[in-house]
Design an enzyme around this catalytic site. Structure first.
Site, short mmCIF file in Angstrom:
data_model
loop_
_atom_site.label_atom_id
_atom_site.label_comp_id
_atom_site.label_asym_id
_atom_site.label_seq_id
_atom_site.Cartn_x
_atom_site.Cartn_y
_atom_site.Cartn_z
N LEU A 132 17.11 -30.33 -4.50
CA LEU A 132 16.12 -29.68 -3.64
C LEU A 132 15.95 -28.18 -3.93
O LEU A 132 15.71 -27.39 -3.02
CB LEU A 132 16.46 -29.87 -2.15
CG LEU A 132 16.42 -31.30 -1.61
CD1 LEU A 132 16.70 -31.29 -0.12
CD2 LEU A 132 15.09 -31.97 -1.90
N GLU A 192 0.83 -1.21 0.00
CA GLU A 192 0.00 0.00 0.00
C GLU A 192 0.87 1.26 0.00
O GLU A 192 0.60 2.22 -0.73
CB GLU A 192 -0.91 0.02 1.23
CG GLU A 192 -1.78 -1.23 1.39
CD GLU A 192 -1.16 -2.24 2.33
OE1 GLU A 192 -1.88 -2.75 3.20
OE2 GLU A 192 0.06 -2.50 2.18
N CYS A 205 0.34 1.39 7.48
CA CYS A 205 -0.22 1.67 6.16
C CYS A 205 -1.60 2.33 6.25
O CYS A 205 -1.95 3.16 5.40
CB CYS A 205 -0.32 0.39 5.34
SG CYS A 205 1.28 -0.30 4.89
N ARG A 255 13.40 -25.80 -10.21
CA ARG A 255 13.84 -25.81 -11.62
C ARG A 255 12.61 -26.09 -12.49
O ARG A 255 11.50 -26.23 -12.01
CB ARG A 255 14.88 -26.92 -11.85
CG ARG A 255 16.04 -26.88 -10.86
CD ARG A 255 17.10 -27.93 -11.16
NE ARG A 255 16.60 -29.28 -11.22
CZ ARG A 255 16.34 -30.03 -10.15
NH1 ARG A 255 16.48 -29.54 -8.93
NH2 ARG A 255 15.89 -31.26 -10.29
N CYS A 308 -2.10 -2.63 7.73
CA CYS A 308 -1.66 -2.62 9.13
C CYS A 308 -1.88 -1.25 9.76
O CYS A 308 -1.93 -0.23 9.05
CB CYS A 308 -0.20 -3.02 9.23
SG CYS A 308 0.95 -1.85 8.46
N GLU A 365 9.34 -33.60 1.66
CA GLU A 365 9.48 -34.42 0.46
C GLU A 365 10.02 -35.83 0.74
O GLU A 365 10.33 -36.55 -0.18
CB GLU A 365 10.37 -33.72 -0.56
CG GLU A 365 9.74 -32.48 -1.17
CD GLU A 365 10.30 -32.16 -2.54
OE1 GLU A 365 11.16 -32.92 -3.04
OE2 GLU A 365 9.87 -31.16 -3.13
N ARG A 416 7.12 -26.65 -4.89
CA ARG A 416 8.31 -26.23 -4.14
C ARG A 416 8.38 -24.70 -4.06
O ARG A 416 8.65 -24.13 -3.00
CB ARG A 416 9.58 -26.74 -4.81
CG ARG A 416 9.91 -28.19 -4.57
CD ARG A 416 11.22 -28.56 -5.24
NE ARG A 416 11.63 -29.93 -4.93
CZ ARG A 416 12.73 -30.52 -5.38
NH1 ARG A 416 13.55 -29.83 -6.18
NH2 ARG A 416 13.01 -31.75 -5.06
N ASP A 438 19.59 -40.52 -2.81
CA ASP A 438 19.19 -39.88 -4.06
C ASP A 438 20.04 -38.68 -4.46
O ASP A 438 20.03 -38.27 -5.62
CB ASP A 438 17.73 -39.42 -3.98
CG ASP A 438 16.76 -40.56 -3.71
OD1 ASP A 438 17.12 -41.72 -4.02
OD2 ASP A 438 15.66 -40.30 -3.20
#
Length: 393
Positions: A209, A56, A89, A212, A80, A311, A189, A205
């Site tokens: 993380l 604002e 604001c 992409r 606020c 995950e 994500r 693995d």
């Protein structure tokens, strides 16, 4: 109450603008603001960074008084009325001569809660609340969870085959779903402040993380494409087995990594090596030999995390689901049968969930479930805001 077509369009734009602050403003909310005058949109802004101007203020300070006087302000969260990192604001809105304010949801923060709307009404400003409230609550679910539930919003994400395998035998890529569903999971994500996994997922693995496979974001005030924000990576590692050669360590400090570990491991040689690599180590008390999920979420909340995407792996799924330490369950089901591999462990207790939606993504599906008590709390918050027109409870 009724809202015009233009006000509805402006609120949709405000939500889109607010989204651009994701990853930059937590623990603050995502906020977009749009100014309407003479039947047209005359200005727009969003909260760009923590400590920077609120949406604002940025909007109103960029426009002359001749434009703001008598105009309508459309904003997705109640302005606020308290002094924080920036001035209130609501006072600026009144000073700039705004005649009408349209709000999607009230602010659950006890410092604000109804105060901004109440102050504006006392200044003669017409305030209406509830336009696209469900969409706005979804956008700021992490911020709302912080203040309504007193923990980060937790999404438990599972990818599985039709026969419930989460790690098919012989898999070398770690990917279960197709390209389109994989891209959708990266969008998921990007909607969270942090991505959490257990140490076995890192060792087995070696995931990156990060976010992409999505179009780049547009920085504020620019048409040029910029990098997407990367959520904080959180690894649960009681004995500090995290390899220094893992992707998540090698990407520090560009992509922050927090490791939550036991109090006994925090002063070991392994801890020193990880600290030198730039990894943030956070000690957590253990319960029955495991890191306590409630304490994990409490620490993340204290450090400014509003939303967490869990995950895996199988042990982490089991621990958080058994403790009912999640608000939403997202299941990607691939359209094939593995025949052999690691199966998802059943939860130790029954837990009723509500199906929110199911969509098909090429040959895969994504189902979204929520915990009924959380859904009811959300609806109560939204409906209370509509009924009391953003006044306090």
């Amino acid at each position: 109450m009724s809202f015009s077509v233009l006000e509805r369009q402006a609120m949709q734009l405000a939500l889109q603008l607010a989204e651009q602050g994701r990853g930059q403003v937590s623990p603050n909310p995502l906020v977009g603001a749009v100014l309407l005058r003479d039947g047209a949109i005359t200005g727009q802004a969003f909260h760009e960074r923590l400590g920077g101007l609120h949406a604002e203020a940025q909007l109103l300070q960029s426009l002359p008084a001749s434009v703001t006087e008598g105009a309508t302000l459309v904003v997705n969260l109640e302005p606020c009325n308290h002094q924080g990192r920036t001035p209130p604001c609501a006072r600026l809105v009144a000073e700039r001569g705004i005649k009408r304010v349209v709000i999607a949801t009230r602010d659950p923060n006890q410092q604000v809660k109804g105060g901004g709307a109440e102050f504006l009404r006392h200044q003669g400003v017409v305030v209406e609340c509830g336009l696209l409230a469900v969409e706005a609550a979804r956008l700021n679910r992490g911020f709302l969870a912080r203040h309504l539930l007193e923990h980060p919003w937790v999404t438990l994400k599972i990818a599985r085959t039709l026969d419930n395998c989460i790690t098919p035998a012989g898999s070398t890529t770690g990917a279960i779903t197709g390209v389109a569903a994989h891209r959708d999971s990266h969008r998921l994500r990007a909607e969270h402040d942090a991505i959490l996994v257990g140490i076995n997922t890192i060792i087995n693995d070696n995931p990156q993380l990060n976010v992409r496979h999505l179009p780049p974001a547009n920085p504020a005030g620019s048409d040029a494409a910029g990098p997407l924000s990367t959520p904080v990576k959180v690894v649960l590692d009681q004995r500090l087995r995290l390899p220094l050669t893992s992707h998540v360590v090698k990407r520090v400090p560009a992509e922050p990594l927090w490791v939550l570990t036991s109090e006994d491991a925090i002063e070991t040689e392994a801890a020193d090596k990880l600290r030198k690599a730039g990894v943030v180590l956070i000690p957590i008390a253990s319960v029955d030999g495991l890191l306590d999920p409630a304490q994990v979420l409490g620490v993340l909340l204290e450090r400014g995390i509003n939303s967490v995407l869990i995950e895996g792996g199988a042990g982490v799924y089991h621990t958080f689901s058994a403790a009912a330490c999640f608000d939403e369950l997202v299941i990607y089901t691939a359209g094939w049968i593995a025949g052999d591999g690691l199966q998802l462990r059943p939860a130790p207790t029954r837990l009723e969930l509500e199906l929110d939606d199911v969509i098909q993504i090429e040959n895969d599906t994504r189902a979204r479930y929520s915990i009924p008590t959380v859904s009811r709390r959300w609806l109560q918050f939204i409906e209370t805001g509509r009924e009391d027109r953003c006044l306090p409870d």
